[in-house]
Design a protein around this motif. Structure first.
Motif, mmCIF file in Angstrom:
data_model
loop_
_atom_site.group_PDB
_atom_site.id
_atom_site.type_symbol
_atom_site.label_atom_id
_atom_site.label_comp_id
_atom_site.label_asym_id
_atom_site.label_seq_id
_atom_site.Cartn_x
_atom_site.Cartn_y
_atom_site.Cartn_z
ATOM 1 N N PRO A 282 113.286 -28.155 34.045
ATOM 2 C CA PRO A 282 112.813 -29.342 33.316
ATOM 3 C C PRO A 282 113.917 -30.095 32.597
ATOM 4 C CG PRO A 282 112.056 -27.307 32.267
ATOM 5 C CD PRO A 282 112.612 -26.933 33.597
ATOM 6 N N LEU A 283 114.995 -29.406 32.205
ATOM 7 C CA LEU A 283 116.093 -30.099 31.553
ATOM 8 C C LEU A 283 116.847 -30.997 32.526
ATOM 9 C CD1 LEU A 283 117.491 -27.297 29.222
ATOM 10 C CD2 LEU A 283 116.318 -29.395 28.532
ATOM 11 N N GLU A 284 116.731 -30.718 33.831
ATOM 12 C CA GLU A 284 117.371 -31.554 34.839
ATOM 13 C C GLU A 284 116.420 -32.593 35.414
ATOM 14 O OE1 GLU A 284 119.016 -28.942 37.761
ATOM 15 O OE2 GLU A 284 120.488 -28.074 36.388
ATOM 16 N N THR A 285 115.168 -32.209 35.650
ATOM 17 C CA THR A 285 114.220 -33.139 36.261
ATOM 18 C C THR A 285 113.549 -34.044 35.239
ATOM 19 O OG1 THR A 285 112.306 -31.654 36.072
ATOM 20 C CG2 THR A 285 113.708 -31.415 38.022
ATOM 21 N N GLY A 286 113.437 -33.580 33.988
ATOM 22 C CA GLY A 286 112.725 -34.335 32.964
ATOM 23 C C GLY A 286 111.220 -34.206 33.045
ATOM 24 N N ASN A 287 110.731 -33.361 33.946
ATOM 25 C CA ASN A 287 109.292 -33.147 34.105
ATOM 26 C C ASN A 287 108.942 -31.763 33.575
ATOM 27 O OD1 ASN A 287 109.236 -35.622 35.502
ATOM 28 N ND2 ASN A 287 109.660 -34.595 37.436
ATOM 29 N N VAL A 288 108.017 -31.681 32.627
ATOM 30 C CA VAL A 288 107.778 -30.417 31.941
ATOM 31 C C VAL A 288 106.288 -30.141 31.812
ATOM 32 C CG1 VAL A 288 107.939 -31.525 29.659
ATOM 33 C CG2 VAL A 288 108.298 -29.064 29.869
ATOM 34 N N VAL A 289 105.947 -28.866 31.987
ATOM 35 C CA VAL A 289 104.605 -28.359 31.705
ATOM 36 C C VAL A 289 104.772 -27.119 30.846
ATOM 37 C CG1 VAL A 289 102.491 -27.346 32.634
ATOM 38 C CG2 VAL A 289 103.613 -29.215 33.850
ATOM 39 N N ALA B 54 99.084 -31.401 37.190
ATOM 40 C CA ALA B 54 100.216 -32.331 37.036
ATOM 41 C C ALA B 54 100.963 -32.516 38.341
ATOM 42 C CB ALA B 54 101.148 -31.832 35.940
ATOM 43 N N ALA B 55 101.163 -31.436 39.094
ATOM 44 C CA ALA B 55 101.858 -31.523 40.372
ATOM 45 C C ALA B 55 101.048 -32.331 41.376
ATOM 46 C CB ALA B 55 102.127 -30.130 40.926
ATOM 47 N N GLU B 56 99.728 -32.156 41.364
ATOM 48 C CA GLU B 56 98.855 -32.932 42.250
ATOM 49 C C GLU B 56 98.913 -34.414 41.894
ATOM 50 O OE1 GLU B 56 96.041 -33.886 45.227
ATOM 51 O OE2 GLU B 56 97.367 -32.158 44.905
ATOM 52 N N GLY B 57 98.942 -34.699 40.588
ATOM 53 C CA GLY B 57 99.047 -36.089 40.166
ATOM 54 C C GLY B 57 100.340 -36.726 40.628
ATOM 55 N N MET B 58 101.449 -35.984 40.549
ATOM 56 C CA MET B 58 102.737 -36.489 41.038
ATOM 57 C C MET B 58 102.712 -36.694 42.540
ATOM 58 S SD MET B 58 105.579 -34.339 38.873
ATOM 59 C CE MET B 58 106.899 -34.976 39.900
ATOM 60 N N SER B 59 102.149 -35.746 43.269
ATOM 61 C CA SER B 59 102.135 -35.818 44.726
ATOM 62 C C SER B 59 101.314 -37.005 45.221
ATOM 63 C CB SER B 59 101.554 -34.513 45.287
ATOM 64 O OG SER B 59 101.416 -34.578 46.687
ATOM 65 N N GLY C 14 104.661 -18.246 25.543
ATOM 66 C CA GLY C 14 104.125 -19.191 26.510
ATOM 67 C C GLY C 14 105.067 -19.412 27.673
ATOM 68 N N TYR C 15 104.651 -20.292 28.584
ATOM 69 C CA TYR C 15 105.453 -20.684 29.727
ATOM 70 C C TYR C 15 105.851 -22.143 29.558
ATOM 71 C CZ TYR C 15 103.515 -16.515 32.061
ATOM 72 O OH TYR C 15 103.140 -15.240 32.385
ATOM 73 N N ALA C 16 107.098 -22.463 29.893
ATOM 74 C CA ALA C 16 107.593 -23.835 29.854
ATOM 75 C C ALA C 16 108.459 -24.039 31.086
ATOM 76 C CB ALA C 16 108.389 -24.100 28.580
ATOM 77 N N THR C 17 107.957 -24.822 32.049
ATOM 78 C CA THR C 17 108.600 -24.960 33.344
ATOM 79 C C THR C 17 108.645 -26.417 33.771
ATOM 80 O OG1 THR C 17 106.544 -24.840 34.631
ATOM 81 C CG2 THR C 17 107.562 -22.739 34.003
ATOM 82 N N ASP C 18 109.289 -26.629 34.903
ATOM 83 C CA ASP C 18 109.193 -27.909 35.587
ATOM 84 C C ASP C 18 107.779 -28.040 36.175
ATOM 85 O OD1 ASP C 18 110.073 -30.315 36.823
ATOM 86 O OD2 ASP C 18 110.424 -29.238 38.689
ATOM 87 N N VAL C 19 107.373 -29.249 36.489
ATOM 88 C CA VAL C 19 106.078 -29.448 37.139
ATOM 89 C C VAL C 19 106.085 -28.802 38.517
ATOM 90 C CG1 VAL C 19 104.472 -31.177 38.037
ATOM 91 C CG2 VAL C 19 105.613 -31.547 35.842
#
Length: 268
Positions: free
Chosen positions: A238-245, A259-264, A228-233
């Motif tokens: 993600p280990l630095e930002t705390g935001n993960v998808v 998720a990125a649209e929701g943050m924006s 799978g893929y595990a990235t920042d939003v």
């Protein structure tokens, strides 16, 4: 992996004893809806002792005691001794020990080299090492193969009282956008297990904002080694930002976009 598994089994046995007598545990409050118990502290001490004995030169980043060891570390354990403390304290058997192992490369970048998530109450141990695949106990894991978002079940974490208004708004907007499109959304209260279940294929994806590195370090490599893929939003780590998808390859881009649209839109 043997070092990590032995430490997790030893801490897990003590946690199971505490879980059987959970009403007798002393509990303190770190913040709104953020608890720490005697069980957390004892498990963390056991893990630190076992890991340090086996690998005396490694540094630590632990939920309760923070960072320790050399600042110029090459190897570092990233440990959550009890992920899902609230579940644990309410007698719910959905909680885990999470142990990640980071390696600092010659160019100064850091990679997750190995990870282990152990759920003692059901005796499920998820583990992965870079380049060798992901496993639950002895079973090889692969992320789900679902391609259509209307068939997908996603996991998330609901922000609690201490979260910023921007984070709460980002979550609400993402949830509102996803709910009409998917088969279901679950909030089980243990991020390490959410990621492990993505690796297993039980969940098709997972997203969460403002989460700590000890909650996701081990889970990130589990998802990646399961295909799978595990990235920042967005574009960070993600280990630095705390935001993960995290998701299977077919659904990751869509979940990340929502998720990125929701943050924006929330200004998060």
């Amino acid at each position: 992996m043997t070092v990590m598994a032995n430490a997790a089994h030893k801490a897990g046995r003590r946690l199971l004893r505490d879980f059987a007598e959970v009403e007798q545990l002393q509990v303190s409050v770190k913040g709104p809806s953020d608890f720490v118990s005697q069980a957390d502290m004892r498990a963390e001490q056991t893990l630190k002792e076992e890991l340090a004995k086996a690998r005396p030169g490694y540094a630590f980043l632990m939920e309760e005691s923070g960072a320790s060891g050399s600042e110029n570390w090459t190897w570092r354990w990233v440990v959550d001794p009890l992920d899902g403390t609230t579940n644990f304290l309410h007698g719910m058997p959905h909680w885990a020990i999470s142990i990640g192992l980071e390696r600092r490369l010659a160019d100064g970048t850091v990679e997750v080299h190995a990870g282990l998530v152990y759920a003692p109450a059901v005796d499920e141990m998820f583990w992965a090492e870079k380049g060798t695949g992901a496993f639950m106990n002895e079973r090889r894991l692969r992320v789900s193969a679902r391609r259509e978002i209307h068939e997908a079940v996603f996991a998330t974490g609901i922000p609690f009282a201490a979260a910023s208004a921007a984070r709460r708004n980002a979550f609400s907007r993402t949830l509102a956008a996803l709910m009409p499109q998917v088969a279901g959304i679950r909030r089980f209260g243990a991020a390490s297990l959410d990621l492990a279940w993505v690796a297993h294929g039980r969940f098709d994806g997972y997203w969460e904002l403002s989460i700590k590195p000890w909650d996701i370090c081990a889970g990130l490599i589990l998802v990646k080694e399961a295909g799978g893929y595990a990235t920042d939003v967005e574009q960070g780590d993600p280990l630095e930002t705390g935001n993960v998808v995290a998701a299977n390859p077919h659904l990751h881009a869509k979940l990340r976009e929502v998720a990125a649209e929701g943050m924006s839109r929330a200004g998060a």
